[in-house]
Design a protein around this motif. Structure first.
Motif, PDB file in Angstrom:
ATOM      1  N   ALA A 166      35.864  34.158  41.182  1.00 59.95           N
ATOM      2  CA  ALA A 166      37.162  35.009  41.303  1.00 59.95           C
ATOM      3  C   ALA A 166      37.854  34.917  40.016  1.00 59.95           C
ATOM      4  O   ALA A 166      38.256  36.022  39.561  1.00 59.95           O
ATOM      5  N   VAL A 167      37.786  33.878  39.349  1.00 52.95           N
ATOM      6  CA  VAL A 167      38.691  33.969  38.021  1.00 52.95           C
ATOM      7  C   VAL A 167      37.747  34.860  36.915  1.00 52.95           C
ATOM      8  O   VAL A 167      38.252  35.710  36.216  1.00 52.95           O
ATOM      9  N   THR A 168      36.573  34.738  36.770  1.00 52.40           N
ATOM     10  CA  THR A 168      35.757  35.505  35.885  1.00 52.40           C
ATOM     11  C   THR A 168      35.821  37.001  36.217  1.00 52.40           C
ATOM     12  O   THR A 168      35.963  37.923  35.311  1.00 52.40           O
ATOM     13  N   ASN A 169      35.727  37.287  37.638  1.00 53.26           N
ATOM     14  CA  ASN A 169      35.883  38.517  38.117  1.00 53.26           C
ATOM     15  C   ASN A 169      37.334  39.118  37.771  1.00 53.26           C
ATOM     16  O   ASN A 169      37.355  40.461  37.166  1.00 53.26           O
ATOM     17  N   LEU A 170      38.207  38.451  37.641  1.00 58.82           N
ATOM     18  CA  LEU A 170      39.615  38.910  37.359  1.00 58.82           C
ATOM     19  C   LEU A 170      39.606  38.991  35.812  1.00 58.82           C
ATOM     20  O   LEU A 170      40.113  40.246  35.508  1.00 58.82           O
ATOM     21  N   THR A 171      39.065  38.135  35.068  1.00 54.46           N
ATOM     22  CA  THR A 171      39.025  38.504  33.758  1.00 54.46           C
ATOM     23  C   THR A 171      38.248  39.694  33.192  1.00 54.46           C
ATOM     24  O   THR A 171      38.446  40.194  32.206  1.00 54.46           O
ATOM     25  N   VAL A 215      29.292  31.584  34.424  1.00 55.55           N
ATOM     26  CA  VAL A 215      30.437  32.140  34.891  1.00 55.55           C
ATOM     27  C   VAL A 215      31.505  31.967  34.210  1.00 55.55           C
ATOM     28  O   VAL A 215      32.267  32.747  33.492  1.00 55.55           O
ATOM     29  N   VAL A 216      31.645  30.413  33.600  1.00 59.06           N
ATOM     30  CA  VAL A 216      32.930  30.077  33.078  1.00 59.06           C
ATOM     31  C   VAL A 216      32.893  30.576  31.625  1.00 59.06           C
ATOM     32  O   VAL A 216      33.835  31.189  31.183  1.00 59.06           O
ATOM     33  N   LEU A 217      31.726  30.258  31.117  1.00 60.23           N
ATOM     34  CA  LEU A 217      31.731  31.009  29.407  1.00 60.23           C
ATOM     35  C   LEU A 217      32.136  32.565  29.579  1.00 60.23           C
ATOM     36  O   LEU A 217      32.909  33.004  28.540  1.00 60.23           O
ATOM     37  N   ASP A 218      31.704  33.164  30.425  1.00 59.01           N
ATOM     38  CA  ASP A 218      32.020  34.793  30.520  1.00 59.01           C
ATOM     39  C   ASP A 218      33.436  34.949  30.542  1.00 59.01           C
ATOM     40  O   ASP A 218      33.991  35.713  29.968  1.00 59.01           O
ATOM     41  N   GLY A 219      34.006  34.022  31.624  1.00 61.00           N
ATOM     42  CA  GLY A 219      35.448  34.165  31.715  1.00 61.00           C
ATOM     43  C   GLY A 219      36.217  33.876  30.456  1.00 61.00           C
ATOM     44  O   GLY A 219      37.450  34.498  30.242  1.00 61.00           O
ATOM     45  N   LEU A 220      36.089  32.642  29.877  1.00 53.43           N
ATOM     46  CA  LEU A 220      36.668  32.151  28.708  1.00 53.43           C
ATOM     47  C   LEU A 220      36.521  33.333  27.575  1.00 53.43           C
ATOM     48  O   LEU A 220      37.418  33.519  26.909  1.00 53.43           O
ATOM     49  N   THR A 221      35.250  33.908  27.456  1.00 54.21           N
ATOM     50  CA  THR A 221      35.092  34.945  26.320  1.00 54.21           C
ATOM     51  C   THR A 221      35.886  36.369  26.718  1.00 54.21           C
ATOM     52  O   THR A 221      36.625  36.510  25.686  1.00 54.21           O
ATOM     53  N   ASN A 222      36.116  36.353  28.001  1.00 52.49           N
ATOM     54  CA  ASN A 222      37.002  37.760  28.184  1.00 52.49           C
ATOM     55  C   ASN A 222      38.353  37.395  27.962  1.00 52.49           C
ATOM     56  O   ASN A 222      39.256  38.330  27.593  1.00 52.49           O
TER      57      ASN A 222
END
Length: 522
Positions: free
Chosen positions: A390-395, A429-436
């Motif tokens: 959910a977090v990464t989708n938002l980012t 998934v988390v790395l993608d979110g942090l990158t965004n």
């Protein structure tokens, strides 16, 4: 959970999440397999008639006649006699043996040749007690293993049971409903065989204002089994006539009727958008969303599953859930006392966060960020995984302001903690979110500040440790973050930016020398 690479995320310009539906359905399938292991919360595909006093409803002396303790060989011998009294005695004894709670002798009865003889006796329209008892025996045999159920099917039971749906005797019709429900629950082949013999219209005809509630429960359960299974799904044009009936069934207050109606809808919405649309068009969404407040787990689980399926659809279908007030209920369910409900609520939320910017804003307005972050921090690990999505989708699809609110709500510490999981799919998934998040911060001149926040949350140490990860994607993504945002080399001053949003809610970055405007301050 299946592995994903960069392409599976469907990233395009302006962070739009382009492949939402395929991604969501891959994850839905994996989630459904996990959830169906929870037997208490799932609908049983087959049910056995346990021995009760229901026979007295027949009002026939056969209901009161004593049954002798016949052996299985004697049962087989008696059932093959031409005398109907002997047949009835044998069938009643057989039914009682198959209706006992523990270790019913289904295989012994099959080996004795009971099934083909019972199917012959289904034609005993003139002898209602015998016909009823025979149908009960076949119901219990069909409640067993797939091999046992197929033994009933291969001897030609289905067309005769469908014919019995039109019986003048309600108890005979109900027993035929139950038997057909067990057969349909055996899998796609048996289900389609029942549909192919036109059982559905006769089942729908049995739903009347004066239908007893016990009978109604069996009808709705059987209807749900006709909607069940995915490989392949039932022919939708054969199933479509039941949709308006499901809508009417929501007016019932009976727990079992509502639960099985929701299960049926969960099966029908677990597919392509056109099937989701067919369900939406019957006007069912407001009633369905209201059931998300149910205190009964047997209703809440399939209602939430159905809502989660619907929000994997297109934006208009997702909006239908939002407009009906679904987001507020999801927020409450993210704090529910049962882990499997929290997991499904987080999964549904992740699909809404994969929507357009208006949908993300609606989720934020409904207060979903705090409970979502609580799930990240304190939830069951499977729920944490869905919250991470959910977090990464938002980012991925949100505006700068959305990402700002996410960071401001305290997402970074629990989000970074998931970098220590053994599940490399979640790490990606988390790395993608942090990158965004870092990329968005860079656009408004706040990257150093966000990098410090990640470091203070323990994220930098965890990312550095991932440089030695055995998975190539984890290694490459962690290295890219470190090289781009945490390298120690002196860099030229990068001009900051001002963020505008165009009419389509897409993010546009216009590079200027102006300082970032305050509302985007991380």
């Amino acid at each position: 959970m299946p592995s994903r690479d960069d392409h599976s995320h469907g990233r395009i310009a302006n962070f739009k999440f382009n492949n939402k539906h395929e991604e969501a359905r891959i994850r839905r399938n994996a989630l459904s397999v996990e959830l169906r292991k929870a037997k208490k919360d799932d609908q049983l595909s087959k049910r056995r008639n346990l021995d009760t006093q229901e026979l007295t409803n027949l009002g026939d002396k056969a209901a009161l006649s004593p049954t002798s303790a016949l052996s299985i060989d004697e049962i087989v011998n008696h059932i093959n006699l031409p005398d109907e009294t002997s047949q009835l005695l044998a069938i009643q004894t057989c039914r009682k043996l198959l209706s006992r709670e523990k270790n019913p002798p289904i295989n012994d009865m099959i080996k004795g040749g009971i099934v083909p003889r019972c199917i012959e006796l289904l034609d005993s329209d003139h002898n209602i007690p015998l016909q009823f008892e025979v149908a009960w025996v076949l119901t219990n045999i069909a409640s067993g293993t797939s091999e046992q159920t197929q033994n009933v099917v291969k001897h030609g039971a289905v067309p005769k049971l469908v014919k019995m749906l039109k019986s003048a005797s309600p108890v005979v019709a109900e027993q035929a409903v139950w038997a057909l429900g067990n057969i349909a629950g055996d899998g796609p082949y048996a289900r389609d065989l029942v549909l192919g013999h036109d059982a559905l219209p006769f089942l729908l005809d049995l739903i009347k204002p004066d239908t007893p509630i016990t009978f109604m429960r069996n009808i709705v359960w059987t209807l749900s089994n006709l909607c069940r299974n995915k490989s392949p799904p039932p022919p939708f044009e054969l199933i479509r006539p039941v949709l308006p009936v499901f809508n009417r069934l929501f007016s019932y207050t009976d727990q079992d009727v509502l639960a099985d109606t929701c299960w049926a809808l969960s099966y029908l919405t677990d597919g392509s958008n056109d099937k989701i649309q067919a369900v939406l068009e019957i006007g069912i969404i407001p009633k369905l969303v209201q059931l998300l407040t149910s205190q009964e787990g047997t209703i809440l689980t399939p209602a939430l599953r159905t809502v989660g399926n619907i929000v994997t659809g297109d934006d208009t279908q997702t909006d239908a859930v939002i407009l009906a007030g679904g987001l507020t209920h999801l927020g409450a369910l993210l704090r529910y006392h049962r882990a499997n409900i929290v997991k499904e609520a987080a999964w549904a939320t992740s699909n809404i966060m994969a929507g357009n910017t208006d949908q993300i804003q609606s989720a934020i307005n409904a207060g979903l960020l705090p409970p979502l972050i609580e799930v990240l921090q304190f939830g069951d690990y499977k729920a944490q995984k869905e919250a991470a999505w959910a977090v990464t989708n938002l980012t991925t699809g949100g505006t700068i302001q959305h990402l700002t609110e996410l960071v401001g709500a305290g997402v970074l510490p629990p989000f970074c903690n998931l970098l220590e999981t053994k599940d490399w799919g979640v790490i990606i998934v988390v790395l993608d979110g942090l990158t965004n998040i870092l990329h968005a911060a860079e656009k408004i001149g706040q990257v150093e500040r966000v990098a410090i926040m990640i470091e203070e949350a323990g994220g930098l140490d965890k990312i550095e440790a991932l440089q030695h990860h055995q998975n190539e994607q984890v290694y490459q993504k962690s290295m890219a973050i470190l090289d781009t945002y945490f390298s120690q080399k002196d860099e030229e001053e990068v001009p900051t930016s001002k963020v505008n949003e165009n009419a389509d809610e897409q993010i546009e970055f216009n590079m200027t020398e102006d300082p970032p405007i305050n509302k985007f301050n991380f």
